[in-house]
Design an enzyme around this catalytic site. Structure first.
Site, PDB file in Angstrom:
ATOM      1  N   ASP A 169      -2.483   5.115  -3.786  1.00 16.34           N
ATOM      2  CA  ASP A 169      -2.938   6.230  -2.740  1.00 16.34           C
ATOM      3  C   ASP A 169      -1.792   7.291  -2.499  1.00 16.34           C
ATOM      4  O   ASP A 169      -2.013   8.311  -1.980  1.00 16.34           O
ATOM      5  CB  ASP A 169      -3.312   5.601  -1.500  1.00 16.34           C
TER       6      ASP A 169
ATOM      7  N   ASP B  21     -16.226  10.665  -3.327  1.00 19.64           N
ATOM      8  CA  ASP B  21     -15.395   9.522  -2.879  1.00 19.64           C
ATOM      9  C   ASP B  21     -16.144   8.820  -1.631  1.00 19.64           C
ATOM     10  O   ASP B  21     -17.444   9.196  -1.537  1.00 19.64           O
ATOM     11  CB  ASP B  21     -14.047   9.784  -2.445  1.00 19.64           C
ATOM     12  N   ASP B  22     -15.619   8.233  -0.843  1.00 17.91           N
ATOM     13  CA  ASP B  22     -16.278   7.463   0.213  1.00 17.91           C
ATOM     14  C   ASP B  22     -16.898   8.361   1.163  1.00 17.91           C
ATOM     15  O   ASP B  22     -16.673   9.455   1.157  1.00 17.91           O
ATOM     16  CB  ASP B  22     -15.052   6.633   1.133  1.00 17.91           C
TER      17      ASP B  22
ATOM     18  N   CYS C 169      -9.714   0.932  -8.742  1.00 20.65           N
ATOM     19  CA  CYS C 169      -9.075   1.307  -7.492  1.00 20.65           C
ATOM     20  C   CYS C 169      -8.741   0.202  -6.744  1.00 20.65           C
ATOM     21  O   CYS C 169      -9.981  -0.500  -6.288  1.00 20.65           O
ATOM     22  CB  CYS C 169      -9.499   2.525  -6.919  1.00 20.65           C
TER      23      CYS C 169
ATOM     24  N   TRP D 234       0.805  -1.261  -0.006  1.00 17.36           N
ATOM     25  CA  TRP D 234       0.106  -0.054   0.134  1.00 17.36           C
ATOM     26  C   TRP D 234       0.781   1.372  -0.145  1.00 17.36           C
ATOM     27  O   TRP D 234       1.829   1.203   0.676  1.00 17.36           O
ATOM     28  CB  TRP D 234      -0.849   0.068   1.138  1.00 17.36           C
TER      29      TRP D 234
ATOM     30  N   ASN E  90     -10.604  -2.614  -0.850  1.00 17.08           N
ATOM     31  CA  ASN E  90      -9.572  -2.080   0.045  1.00 17.08           C
ATOM     32  C   ASN E  90      -9.032  -3.329   0.985  1.00 17.08           C
ATOM     33  O   ASN E  90      -8.458  -2.938   2.193  1.00 17.08           O
ATOM     34  CB  ASN E  90     -10.224  -1.102   1.209  1.00 17.08           C
TER      35      ASN E  90
ATOM     36  N   LYS F 222     -15.882   4.886  -9.336  1.00 12.85           N
ATOM     37  CA  LYS F 222     -14.622   4.476  -8.747  1.00 12.85           C
ATOM     38  C   LYS F 222     -14.919   3.269  -8.167  1.00 12.85           C
ATOM     39  O   LYS F 222     -15.589   3.322  -6.897  1.00 12.85           O
ATOM     40  CB  LYS F 222     -13.893   5.881  -7.889  1.00 12.85           C
ATOM     41  N   TRP F 223     -14.474   2.085  -8.645  1.00  9.70           N
ATOM     42  CA  TRP F 223     -14.622   0.904  -8.101  1.00  9.70           C
ATOM     43  C   TRP F 223     -13.417   0.679  -6.951  1.00  9.70           C
ATOM     44  O   TRP F 223     -12.336   0.299  -7.662  1.00  9.70           O
ATOM     45  CB  TRP F 223     -14.854  -0.196  -8.914  1.00  9.70           C
ATOM     46  N   ASP F 224     -13.649   0.413  -5.820  1.00 11.19           N
ATOM     47  CA  ASP F 224     -12.600   0.301  -4.754  1.00 11.19           C
ATOM     48  C   ASP F 224     -12.466  -0.982  -4.317  1.00 11.19           C
ATOM     49  O   ASP F 224     -13.647  -1.741  -4.398  1.00 11.19           O
ATOM     50  CB  ASP F 224     -12.664   1.539  -3.792  1.00 11.19           C
TER      51      ASP F 224
ATOM     52  N   ARG G 100      -8.939  -3.249   7.787  1.00 13.78           N
ATOM     53  CA  ARG G 100      -9.818  -1.799   7.439  1.00 13.78           C
ATOM     54  C   ARG G 100     -11.066  -1.968   8.030  1.00 13.78           C
ATOM     55  O   ARG G 100     -12.037  -1.767   7.469  1.00 13.78           O
ATOM     56  CB  ARG G 100      -9.664  -1.568   6.127  1.00 13.78           C
TER      57      ARG G 100
HETATM   58  C1  DGJ Z   1      -8.780   3.734  -0.747  1.00 17.13           C
HETATM   59  C2  DGJ Z   1      -8.527   4.446  -2.254  1.00 17.13           C
HETATM   60  O1  DGJ Z   1      -7.437   4.231  -2.539  1.00 17.13           O
HETATM   61  C3  DGJ Z   1      -8.727   6.071  -1.928  1.00 17.13           C
HETATM   62  O2  DGJ Z   1      -8.533   6.934  -2.912  1.00 17.13           O
HETATM   63  C4  DGJ Z   1     -10.031   6.261  -1.237  1.00 17.13           C
HETATM   64  O3  DGJ Z   1     -11.275   6.091  -1.972  1.00 17.13           O
HETATM   65  C5  DGJ Z   1     -10.279   5.458   0.059  1.00 17.13           C
HETATM   66  N1  DGJ Z   1      -9.845   4.051  -0.254  1.00 17.13           N
HETATM   67  C6  DGJ Z   1     -11.850   5.703   0.484  1.00 17.13           C
HETATM   68  O4  DGJ Z   1     -12.091   4.723   1.541  1.00 17.13           O
END
Ligand code: DGJ
Length: 731
Positions: free
Chosen positions: A541, A356-357, A519, A188, A474, A470-472, A436
């Protein structure tokens, strides 16, 4: 089981071989304009890869060579080595049969060549005479781009089930004196770090067992420089490879006793002994290869041209500049905050606002990262007028509107987690570890596929015109397992990724023109599998400009600039990065798809003027970034400077980026950059961007291409984090 097991039998009409184990000795040559991949069919039906490299006009001359009937380890450069017979090396294919045996010996049954538009497909049929296992090796050759894409189809031609223990997409034997491997690792915020090593005789493996975010540890790609121990941007033979797969992968490099190197690539077999019933076929992901005699730069350009034309979704299209709300607002916003950000974005000349989020969840509001994932309804206390109101405002201001989702995940603190605990990736009786504060949804389950598609679909309905998603994603998969798959857990990792692609296919069928950013905590899904459905990736990020030099440099080795989301942040931001000048940050971000990731109202008026200027100039030359050919003119690893340029296909325009990235006392003068890719006989007017006083004595003057490439392009970058961007136009 289901969907992607293609139940077609191998009905392809192949040119039949005379009889099993008595094949006609012949060469099969798979060609592009500058490359040949030559495969020899031996009389015993085995295949040997003789050559992958520069074009051979008369490959059949190989037939005059003495036949090598034996080989100590049995590989003899096998085109798709299977465990069994004489072969004892790393296999492309390893099958365990119902009777417990492990031997497969593939024999040629025929081949055919078909043409579709610009692509020539060669399909070679193989069969094990004892077990009826059949394999098709499929090679798609793209002549102009010098790219060959290989995949394999494995049919269990018997009646009893078998297990695939190894099932590579491709095997490629290379013969050279030295092999310098360059590959990409990361974590990360340190995505896509590049390292090179001379390969020895031990087995070198690049692998991901992360399930999701597969590319954040290692990227499924490499460059291999041949007959050298040194990396060169411009000289020597280089093979580049990239696997189009977003899940667990494995690429191995094994030098045999004859010093030949076998490159095996495909899905990682880790915990994935894949079961095939009688009559079922497994289709592997595609492995993309190119060869260039012009160093790493040549190999990258081949992949970029091919990627833009055939692989990246919407490749060749220009995606909008944007302001993303994340670093400017994080979870703390309301309608008023967002409207103000949109007004500022429009004022700065940007073309899209991305929320975003933080916009969803009511019972478990998404006010930080410990709640709400899974409950995709608009948070009514933050955004009482809904998303439609925001999107309309954006559109009224001339902006497109985008929104963030993370549909594969669920927070334990959500209604979804309470309603569907069986949808969570888990192993019976064991703790489901959080990362997370979240769990992963089980995309090997078709009901979860439907749910994930529904999230996308419903988000698109939140406003009449959502332009961008934007498809995240994490977290990685841990505590792996699927309640849905019961005793067939070996399917889990493969079917998770296939489930993801099933969802993406449905999305693209319904929403062909929405722009999708892939993403995954930044660059966790930078691969040609994701890019088949997504227009771009969130490269990292980490928006610190100096870190981005290295991340973007390495990403550019394999992937075209049009996919690189590249944003300007405040300094220092939450990553506590280097305090670089705003212009330096822009000059880095404008080498990809430009965006801003900050709170515009915090900019001073001088900063704001610079922002407006940089955005306006970028919009004039960005077609070069999106569609031009990349030349890396100074490596950040080689000294104090970094540089790159994009040249239009007709060579009449170019944009050149130059940077000073380390402090050194400059007592002996500055750096002379040697431009590349220009037409030596054309005269170019050179204009530095976004400054009143240029750092180059030649600014606004005209020079022949040969002067710029061989002579004295020496902008004065005497301070740390100085940078200059020049646009060149032929007169
Ligand atoms: C991780 C992404 O890489 C960030 O750009 C952002 O969208 C956060 N998540 C939001 O939780």
């Amino acid at each position: 089981m289901k969907r992607f097991l293609i139940l077609l039998s191998l009905a392809l009409v192949l040119v039949p071989a005379p009889a099993m184990n008595k094949a006609r000795r012949q060469v099969i040559s798979i060609e592009t304009e500058k490359t040949s991949l030559v495969i020899l069919v031996h009389p015993d039906g085995s295949l040997e890869t003789l050559h992958y490299g520069g074009i051979l006009a008369t490959p059949e001359q190989f037939l005059q060579r003495k036949v090598n009937t034996e080989d100590y380890n049995g590989s003899r450069g096998a085109t798709y080595p299977a465990t069994g017979g004489r072969f004892i090396g790393e296999p492309a294919l390893h099958v365990k049969y119902a009777d417990g045996t492990h031997n497969t010996e593939l024999c040629y049954t025929g081949h055919e060549v078909t043409r579709r538009d610009d692509c020539v497909t060669t399909t070679i049929g193989l069969k094990d005479p004892v077990t009826a296992l059949e394999v098709k090796l499929v090679y798609d050759a793209y002549p102009k781009e010098d790219v060959i894409v290989a995949h394999t189809e494995i049919l269990n031609g018997g009646e009893k089930p078998v297990e695939l223990l190894n099932y590579a997409s491709s095997s490629l034997y290379i013969d050279a004196d030295d092999y310098l491997l360059t590959h990409f690792y990361g974590a990360w915020a340190t995505d896509m770090q590049m390292e090179s090593e001379v390969l020895g005789h031990d087995l070198k493996v690049i692998e991901s067992r992360r399930g999701t975010q597969a590319t954040q540890g290692n990227n499924p790609s490499f460059l291999l420089s041949l007959d050298t121990k040194e990396f060169s941007e411009t000289r020597g033979e280089v093979i580049a490879g990239a696997l189009a797969w977003s899940g667990n992968f494995r690429i191995s490099f094994e030098k045999d006793d004859a010093h030949r190197l076998n490159i095996l690539s495909g899905i990682s077999p880790f915990a994935s002994a894949y079961p095939l019933k009688g009559g079922e076929t497994f289709v592997t992901p595609e492995m993309i290869y190119t060869w260039s005699g012009e160093g790493a730069g040549g190999a990258s350009r081949n992949l970029h041209r091919w990627g833009r034309k055939y692989s990246v979704y919407g490749g060749g299209q220009i995606n909008p500049t944007l302001l993303n709300s994340w670093e400017g607002a994080y979870f703390s916003f309301n309608t008023k905050t967002l409207l103000r950000m949109m007004d500022d974005a429009a004022g700065m000349g940007l073309e899209m606002f991305v929320l975003d989020d933080g916009w969803f969840g009511n019972d478990y509001p998404r006010n930080n990262d410990n709640a709400g994932l899974g409950d995709w309804e608009v948070n009514t206390s933050k955004l009482p007028q809904g998303i439609d109101y925001l999107a309309r405002h954006a559109h009224d201001k001339g902006l497109k509107f985008g929104i963030w989702i993370e549909p594969e995940m669920v927070n334990p603190r959500s209604n979804l987690a309470h309603e569907h605990p069986d949808w969570v990736v888990q192993s019976p009786g064991r703790e489901i570890y959080q990362a997370r504060n979240q769990w992963v949804l089980d995309l090997s389950n078709p009901a979860v596929e439907d749910f994930v598609f529904g999230i996308f679909d419903r988000t698109m309905q939140l406003a009449p015109n959502i332009d961008y998603i934007k498809w995240d994603c994490n977290r990685v998969i841990q505590s792996f397992g699927s309640p849905y798959l019961g005793a067939e857990q070996d399917r889990f990792y493969v079917e998770y990724t296939q489930g993801l692609y099933n969802v993406m296919r449905r999305i693209r069928a319904k929403y062909p023109s929405v722009i999708i950013q892939c993403c995954s905590s930044g660059g966790g899904r930078v691969d040609y599998g994701s890019l088949r459905y997504c227009n771009e990736v969130w490269t990292s990020d980490n928006t610190d400009a100096l870190s981005r030099v290295f991340i973007q440099y390495a990403t550019s080795m394999i992937y075209p600039a049009c996919i690189m989301g590249s944003h300007v942040s405040a300094v220092p931001n939450h990553q506590n990065g280097n305090v670089t000048p705003l212009k330096f940050r822009f000059d880095i971000a404008t080498a990809g798809r430009l965006g801003l990731e900050l709170q515009p109202k915090n900019l001073s008026s001088a900063e704001r003027a610079l922002v407006d200027r940089c955005v306006a100039s970028y919009k004039k030359y960005r077609d070069l970034v999106f569609t031009g050919d990349l030349y890396r003119i100074a490596s950040p690893f080689d000294g104090s400077y970094y540089g790159l340029m994009y040249v239009s296909p007709d060579k009449k325009r170019a944009v050149v980026y130059t940077y000073s990235i380390r402090f050194e006392p400059r007592t002996i003068g500055g750096k002379v950059f040697r431009l590349q890719g220009l037409d030596p006989s054309l005269t170019y007017k050179v204009v530095e961007q976004n400054v009143d006083r240029s750092c180059w004595w030649g600014n606004r003057k005209s020079f022949r291409g040969d002067f710029l490439m061989n002579g004295g392009f020496d902008p004065t970058l005497y301070g740390l984090y100085q940078s200059a961007v020049f646009v060149l136009e032929a007169e």
